[in-house]
Every structure is written in structure tokens, then in C-alpha cells.
Design a protein around this motif. Structure first.
Motif, PDB file in Angstrom:
ATOM      1  N   ARG A  23       0.830  -1.202   0.000  1.00  7.97           N
ATOM      2  CA  ARG A  23       0.000   0.000   0.000  1.00  7.97           C
ATOM      3  C   ARG A  23       0.873   1.263   0.000  1.00  7.97           C
ATOM      4  O   ARG A  23       0.539   2.258  -0.638  1.00  7.97           O
ATOM      5  CB  ARG A  23      -0.937  -0.005   1.222  1.00  7.97           C
ATOM      6  N   ARG A  24       1.989   1.211   0.687  1.00  6.50           N
ATOM      7  CA  ARG A  24       2.914   2.350   0.693  1.00  6.50           C
ATOM      8  C   ARG A  24       3.538   2.538  -0.691  1.00  6.50           C
ATOM      9  O   ARG A  24       3.730   3.670  -1.161  1.00  6.50           O
ATOM     10  CB  ARG A  24       4.010   2.109   1.734  1.00  6.50           C
ATOM     11  N   ALA A  25       3.827   1.414  -1.359  1.00  7.75           N
ATOM     12  CA  ALA A  25       4.391   1.492  -2.709  1.00  7.75           C
ATOM     13  C   ALA A  25       3.375   2.068  -3.691  1.00  7.75           C
ATOM     14  O   ALA A  25       3.736   2.829  -4.601  1.00  7.75           O
ATOM     15  CB  ALA A  25       4.859   0.113  -3.167  1.00  7.75           C
ATOM     16  N   ILE A  26       2.102   1.720  -3.520  1.00  5.57           N
ATOM     17  CA  ILE A  26       1.058   2.327  -4.356  1.00  5.57           C
ATOM     18  C   ILE A  26       1.056   3.834  -4.155  1.00  5.57           C
ATOM     19  O   ILE A  26       1.045   4.615  -5.118  1.00  5.57           O
ATOM     20  CB  ILE A  26      -0.332   1.750  -4.016  1.00  5.57           C
ATOM     21  N   ALA A  27       1.046   4.264  -2.890  1.00  7.29           N
ATOM     22  CA  ALA A  27       0.999   5.701  -2.595  1.00  7.29           C
ATOM     23  C   ALA A  27       2.207   6.426  -3.179  1.00  7.29           C
ATOM     24  O   ALA A  27       2.077   7.502  -3.787  1.00  7.29           O
ATOM     25  CB  ALA A  27       0.923   5.914  -1.084  1.00  7.29           C
ATOM     26  N   ASP A  28       3.402   5.839  -3.019  1.00  8.17           N
ATOM     27  CA  ASP A  28       4.618   6.438  -3.575  1.00  8.17           C
ATOM     28  C   ASP A  28       4.512   6.573  -5.097  1.00  8.17           C
ATOM     29  O   ASP A  28       4.898   7.595  -5.678  1.00  8.17           O
ATOM     30  CB  ASP A  28       5.841   5.578  -3.254  1.00  8.17           C
ATOM     31  N   ASP A  82       3.490   5.905 -18.951  1.00  6.46           N
ATOM     32  CA  ASP A  82       4.317   4.765 -19.353  1.00  6.46           C
ATOM     33  C   ASP A  82       4.142   3.673 -18.299  1.00  6.46           C
ATOM     34  O   ASP A  82       4.703   3.761 -17.207  1.00  6.46           O
ATOM     35  CB  ASP A  82       5.778   5.206 -19.453  1.00  6.46           C
ATOM     36  N   TYR A  83       3.372   2.636 -18.637  1.00  5.34           N
ATOM     37  CA  TYR A  83       3.045   1.596 -17.663  1.00  5.34           C
ATOM     38  C   TYR A  83       4.300   0.869 -17.178  1.00  5.34           C
ATOM     39  O   TYR A  83       4.437   0.577 -15.977  1.00  5.34           O
ATOM     40  CB  TYR A  83       2.054   0.602 -18.264  1.00  5.34           C
ATOM     41  N   GLN A  84       5.221   0.566 -18.073  1.00  6.07           N
ATOM     42  CA  GLN A  84       6.432  -0.153 -17.665  1.00  6.07           C
ATOM     43  C   GLN A  84       7.289   0.689 -16.724  1.00  6.07           C
ATOM     44  O   GLN A  84       7.904   0.161 -15.790  1.00  6.07           O
ATOM     45  CB  GLN A  84       7.229  -0.584 -18.900  1.00  6.07           C
ATOM     46  N   ALA A  85       7.319   1.996 -16.952  1.00  5.09           N
ATOM     47  CA  ALA A  85       8.057   2.883 -16.048  1.00  5.09           C
ATOM     48  C   ALA A  85       7.384   2.919 -14.683  1.00  5.09           C
ATOM     49  O   ALA A  85       8.054   2.953 -13.644  1.00  5.09           O
ATOM     50  CB  ALA A  85       8.138   4.288 -16.635  1.00  5.09           C
ATOM     51  N   LEU A  86       6.062   2.908 -14.700  1.00  7.48           N
ATOM     52  CA  LEU A  86       5.317   2.888 -13.439  1.00  7.48           C
ATOM     53  C   LEU A  86       5.605   1.605 -12.665  1.00  7.48           C
ATOM     54  O   LEU A  86       5.856   1.634 -11.453  1.00  7.48           O
ATOM     55  CB  LEU A  86       3.819   3.018 -13.725  1.00  7.48           C
ATOM     56  N   VAL A  87       5.581   0.465 -13.359  1.00  3.32           N
ATOM     57  CA  VAL A  87       5.866  -0.817 -12.706  1.00  3.32           C
ATOM     58  C   VAL A  87       7.278  -0.823 -12.129  1.00  3.32           C
ATOM     59  O   VAL A  87       7.506  -1.258 -10.991  1.00  3.32           O
ATOM     60  CB  VAL A  87       5.686  -1.987 -13.700  1.00  3.32           C
ATOM     61  N   ALA A  88       8.227  -0.333 -12.901  1.00  2.00           N
ATOM     62  CA  ALA A  88       9.622  -0.309 -12.439  1.00  2.00           C
ATOM     63  C   ALA A  88       9.766   0.555 -11.191  1.00  2.00           C
ATOM     64  O   ALA A  88      10.486   0.197 -10.246  1.00  2.00           O
ATOM     65  CB  ALA A  88      10.524   0.208 -13.548  1.00  2.00           C
ATOM     66  N   PHE A  89       9.085   1.693 -11.164  1.00  2.62           N
ATOM     67  CA  PHE A  89       9.155   2.564  -9.989  1.00  2.62           C
ATOM     68  C   PHE A  89       8.537   1.858  -8.787  1.00  2.62           C
ATOM     69  O   PHE A  89       9.112   1.868  -7.686  1.00  2.62           O
ATOM     70  CB  PHE A  89       8.433   3.884 -10.257  1.00  2.62           C
ATOM     71  N   TYR A  94       8.889  -1.419  -3.568  1.00  5.75           N
ATOM     72  CA  TYR A  94       8.426  -2.610  -2.855  1.00  5.75           C
ATOM     73  C   TYR A  94       9.524  -3.662  -2.712  1.00  5.75           C
ATOM     74  O   TYR A  94       9.842  -4.100  -1.608  1.00  5.75           O
ATOM     75  CB  TYR A  94       7.203  -3.213  -3.557  1.00  5.75           C
ATOM     76  N   GLN A  95      10.129  -4.075  -3.828  1.00 11.02           N
ATOM     77  CA  GLN A  95      11.213  -5.050  -3.745  1.00 11.02           C
ATOM     78  C   GLN A  95      12.513  -4.395  -3.296  1.00 11.02           C
ATOM     79  O   GLN A  95      13.313  -5.015  -2.597  1.00 11.02           O
ATOM     80  CB  GLN A  95      11.434  -5.719  -5.105  1.00 11.02           C
ATOM     81  N   GLY A  96      12.711  -3.160  -3.715  1.00 14.44           N
ATOM     82  CA  GLY A  96      13.938  -2.453  -3.395  1.00 14.44           C
ATOM     83  C   GLY A  96      14.863  -2.364  -4.598  1.00 14.44           C
ATOM     84  O   GLY A  96      14.473  -2.651  -5.730  1.00 14.44           O
ATOM     85  N   THR A  97      16.087  -1.998  -4.350  1.00 15.27           N
ATOM     86  CA  THR A  97      17.055  -1.789  -5.429  1.00 15.27           C
ATOM     87  C   THR A  97      17.807  -3.055  -5.802  1.00 15.27           C
ATOM     88  O   THR A  97      18.554  -3.067  -6.777  1.00 15.27           O
ATOM     89  CB  THR A  97      18.063  -0.713  -5.011  1.00 15.27           C
ATOM     90  N   ASP A  98      17.629  -4.122  -5.026  1.00 16.43           N
ATOM     91  CA  ASP A  98      18.301  -5.393  -5.292  1.00 16.43           C
ATOM     92  C   ASP A  98      17.227  -6.455  -5.517  1.00 16.43           C
ATOM     93  O   ASP A  98      16.595  -6.924  -4.570  1.00 16.43           O
ATOM     94  CB  ASP A  98      19.188  -5.775  -4.107  1.00 16.43           C
ATOM     95  N   THR A  99      17.020  -6.843  -6.764  1.00 13.70           N
ATOM     96  CA  THR A  99      15.947  -7.784  -7.073  1.00 13.70           C
ATOM     97  C   THR A  99      16.308  -9.230  -6.736  1.00 13.70           C
ATOM     98  O   THR A  99      15.445 -10.109  -6.760  1.00 13.70           O
ATOM     99  CB  THR A  99      15.558  -7.702  -8.565  1.00 13.70           C
ATOM    100  N   GLY A 133      -2.077 -12.719  -6.045  1.00 13.82           N
ATOM    101  CA  GLY A 133      -1.768 -11.816  -7.138  1.00 13.82           C
ATOM    102  C   GLY A 133      -0.357 -11.272  -7.077  1.00 13.82           C
ATOM    103  O   GLY A 133       0.078 -10.524  -7.955  1.00 13.82           O
ATOM    104  N   ALA A 134       0.386 -11.633  -6.030  1.00 18.59           N
ATOM    105  CA  ALA A 134       1.787 -11.226  -5.923  1.00 18.59           C
ATOM    106  C   ALA A 134       2.628 -11.978  -6.948  1.00 18.59           C
ATOM    107  O   ALA A 134       2.235 -13.050  -7.427  1.00 18.59           O
ATOM    108  CB  ALA A 134       2.319 -11.513  -4.519  1.00 18.59           C
ATOM    109  N   THR A 135       3.783 -11.434  -7.299  1.00 19.60           N
ATOM    110  CA  THR A 135       4.692 -12.178  -8.168  1.00 19.60           C
ATOM    111  C   THR A 135       5.160 -13.422  -7.424  1.00 19.60           C
ATOM    112  O   THR A 135       5.123 -13.491  -6.192  1.00 19.60           O
ATOM    113  CB  THR A 135       5.911 -11.340  -8.568  1.00 19.60           C
ATOM    114  N   ARG A 136       5.612 -14.399  -8.185  1.00 27.14           N
ATOM    115  CA  ARG A 136       6.069 -15.647  -7.559  1.00 27.14           C
ATOM    116  C   ARG A 136       7.231 -15.379  -6.601  1.00 27.14           C
ATOM    117  O   ARG A 136       7.270 -15.942  -5.489  1.00 27.14           O
ATOM    118  CB  ARG A 136       6.481 -16.650  -8.645  1.00 27.14           C
ATOM    119  N   ALA A 137       8.160 -14.527  -6.980  1.00 26.03           N
ATOM    120  CA  ALA A 137       9.305 -14.243  -6.106  1.00 26.03           C
ATOM    121  C   ALA A 137       8.855 -13.596  -4.805  1.00 26.03           C
ATOM    122  O   ALA A 137       9.371 -13.910  -3.724  1.00 26.03           O
ATOM    123  CB  ALA A 137      10.298 -13.339  -6.828  1.00 26.03           C
ATOM    124  N   GLU A 138       7.881 -12.691  -4.891  1.00 21.67           N
ATOM    125  CA  GLU A 138       7.402 -12.002  -3.693  1.00 21.67           C
ATOM    126  C   GLU A 138       6.605 -12.941  -2.790  1.00 21.67           C
ATOM    127  O   GLU A 138       6.691 -12.873  -1.565  1.00 21.67           O
ATOM    128  CB  GLU A 138       6.564 -10.795  -4.103  1.00 21.67           C
TER     129      GLU A 138
END
Length: 259
Positions: A23-28, A82-89, A94-99, A133-138
Motif C-alpha cells: 500500500r505504501r508502494a502504491i501511494a509512492d 508509461d506503464y512499464q516505467a510505473l511498474v519499475a518505480f 516494494y522489492q527495493g534496489t536489489d531484485t 496476485g503477488a509475483t512468484r518471487a514475492e
């Protein structure tokens, strides 16, 4: 041991508290893509998700951005999002800078379930799995890394259409036990989760389907919000609503099976 039934759990808001992560990532994200003009509240997000079609948080973020700009007099087509830019942000928060080794908001989520609870279901002949609905990694981060579970019956974002499409729920059932005589409980915290059960019931009416609603922690801050959210889940098909997933005891499950 005779099998009594299957319990399939959603993860976010049910097994882990995502009020200060997803939810915080959505708001950001919404704040970023509205040029810092609008930061949605938890209530704003709940209101959107109550529509029953915004289970994917990337798409929910995108929709909140669009609705803000439309409220400012712009046409959706002119926003140029740009949807892909939004997803990346979103993922950078949420995941952070280290995937590979997450270092974002996901690392701060309180767990809402214990291994002992799940083992108690197993001991009584109740099989369990996960449709999220989360990604498999998450999802695996919570289930394998945090809870220490293995041999998961898990269907995640990459594996099936998003809820309320029941395809993913059917896939988990196939992994657990496809016997149509076994009742299925789906445990979730959103309108989309409850509608998933409705869809499953429509496609497979011969099986007993039970929708269980869970109040996510962020709506339990006041009795008014809890009551309102509970009524929303019940209106969407929840047969029972609990404040905590572990309130769905073996005795509760047996009582619901017996009717």
C-alpha cells in the motif's frame, strides 16, 4: 487420515500485513506519477479495490493516476502514462534496489500466520495452498524465506489470470487434490477474492465453495472501518469474516462444511 477439505489462502493482507509495504508502494507510485500532487490514503485504495477488479497493485496504481488527472480536467489519452516505467518505480520501492536480495518495503512486513497453525490444519486432514496476485518471487519470499515452508502448492501472478478469474484457484486445487467431493475454502481480504469464489462456484457448482473474508490490519484501527469493510466483503460473497486468519480454526471449518 481422511481428507476433510482444502483451504486456499491469499497472501497479502491475510498472511502478511502489507499496509506499509504494497500500500505504501502504491501511494509512492501515484504521488510520483501525479507530479507530487496526489498521495492516495489507505481508504482511497480500499475504495478502489472495493470495485472488485483492481487486485493487481500495478494496475491499481495506474488507475489512481489516471483518475487524478481526469479529475484535473485531462483526458486519459492525453496523460501519456508509461506503464512499464510505473511498474519499475513501484518495484523499486516494494522489492527495493536489489531484485535478487530484496531490500525494499517487502522486508518490513509483519507476518499474520504461524507454521503451527498450518501444521494444525494438516494434522486434521485439511490440505492447504496459496493463490496470490503477488509475483512468484514475492510470494515465495513470505512463504519460503520468512515462514520456512517448502513443497508449496502456489499459484502466483505469472501463473494465471488475475482475480476475480478463478483459473488460479482451480490450478491450486489440482495441485492439492482435485476430488470434487472435497469442499474448498478460499481465504482473502478483498472484494476480488470473494468474487473469485463466486466465479468458481458458477463454473463448478457440484463442489462446496466457501468464501472466507479476513480484515486486513489497516482497517482494524477503528470499529467503524472494520464494520464497513466487513459488510463490503459480505456483500461480495463472504460467508464468514474474521479479524485474523488463525480465527479460521478446524472447528470453524468443520462447522461450515456441515452447514
Amino acid at each position: 487420515m481422511k481428507r476433510q477439505g482444502l483451504v486456499v489462502f491469499d497472501i497479502d493482507g491475510v498472511l502478511r500485513d502489507v499496509g506499509q509495504s504494497y500500500r505504501r508502494a502504491i501511494a509512492d507510485t501515484v504521488e510520483q506519477f501525479t507530479d507530487n500532487q496526489y498521495r492516495p490514503t489507505l481508504s482511497d485504495m480500499d475504495e478502489l479495490k472495493s470495485e472488485g477488479v483492481w487486485n493487481n497493485d500495478w494496475e491499481a496504481s495506474q488507475e489512481l493516476v489516471y483518475r487524478y488527472w481526469v479529475s484535473q480536467g485531462r483526458e486519459r489519452e492525453s496523460v501519456g502514462l508509461d506503464y512499464q516505467a510505473l511498474v519499475a518505480f513501484f518495484q523499486s520501492r516494494y522489492q527495493g534496489t536489489d531484485t535478487e536480495n530484496f531490500n525494499g518495503y517487502i522486508t518490513t512486513e509483519p507476518l499474520l500466520v504461524t507454521v503451527e497453525y498450518l501444521q494444525g490444519l494438516t494434522d486434521e486432514g485439511i490440505l492447504w495452498g496459496f493463490f496470490s496476485g503477488a509475483t512468484r518471487a514475492e510470494a515465495k519470499y513470505a512463504l519460503e524465506y520468512r515462514l520456512g515452508l517448502s513443497n508449496l502448492a502456489l499459484v502466483a501472478m505469472e501463473d494465471a489470470p488475475g482475480k476475480p478469474d478463478p483459473t488460479g484457484l482451480f490450478q491450486v486445487i489440482e495441485k492439492l487434490d482435485p476430488d470434487p467431493a472435497l469442499p474448498v475454502f478460499y481465504v482473502g481480504d478483498t472484494v476480488a477474492d470473494m468474487k473469485t469464489v463466486e466465479g468458481a462456484r458458477a463454473e463448478q457448482p457440484e463442489r462446496l465453495w466457501v468464501a472466507i473474508g479476513i480484515l486486513p490490519p489497516h482497517v482494524q484501527e477503528t470499529s467503524e472501518r472494520s464494520q464497513s469493510y466487513s459488510e463490503r466483503l459480505q456483500s461480495a460473497g463472504a460467508q464468514k469474516v474474521f479479524k485474523h486468519v488463525e480465527n479460521l480454526t478446524v472447528a470453524e471449518i468443520q462447522a461450515l462444511i456441515e452447514g
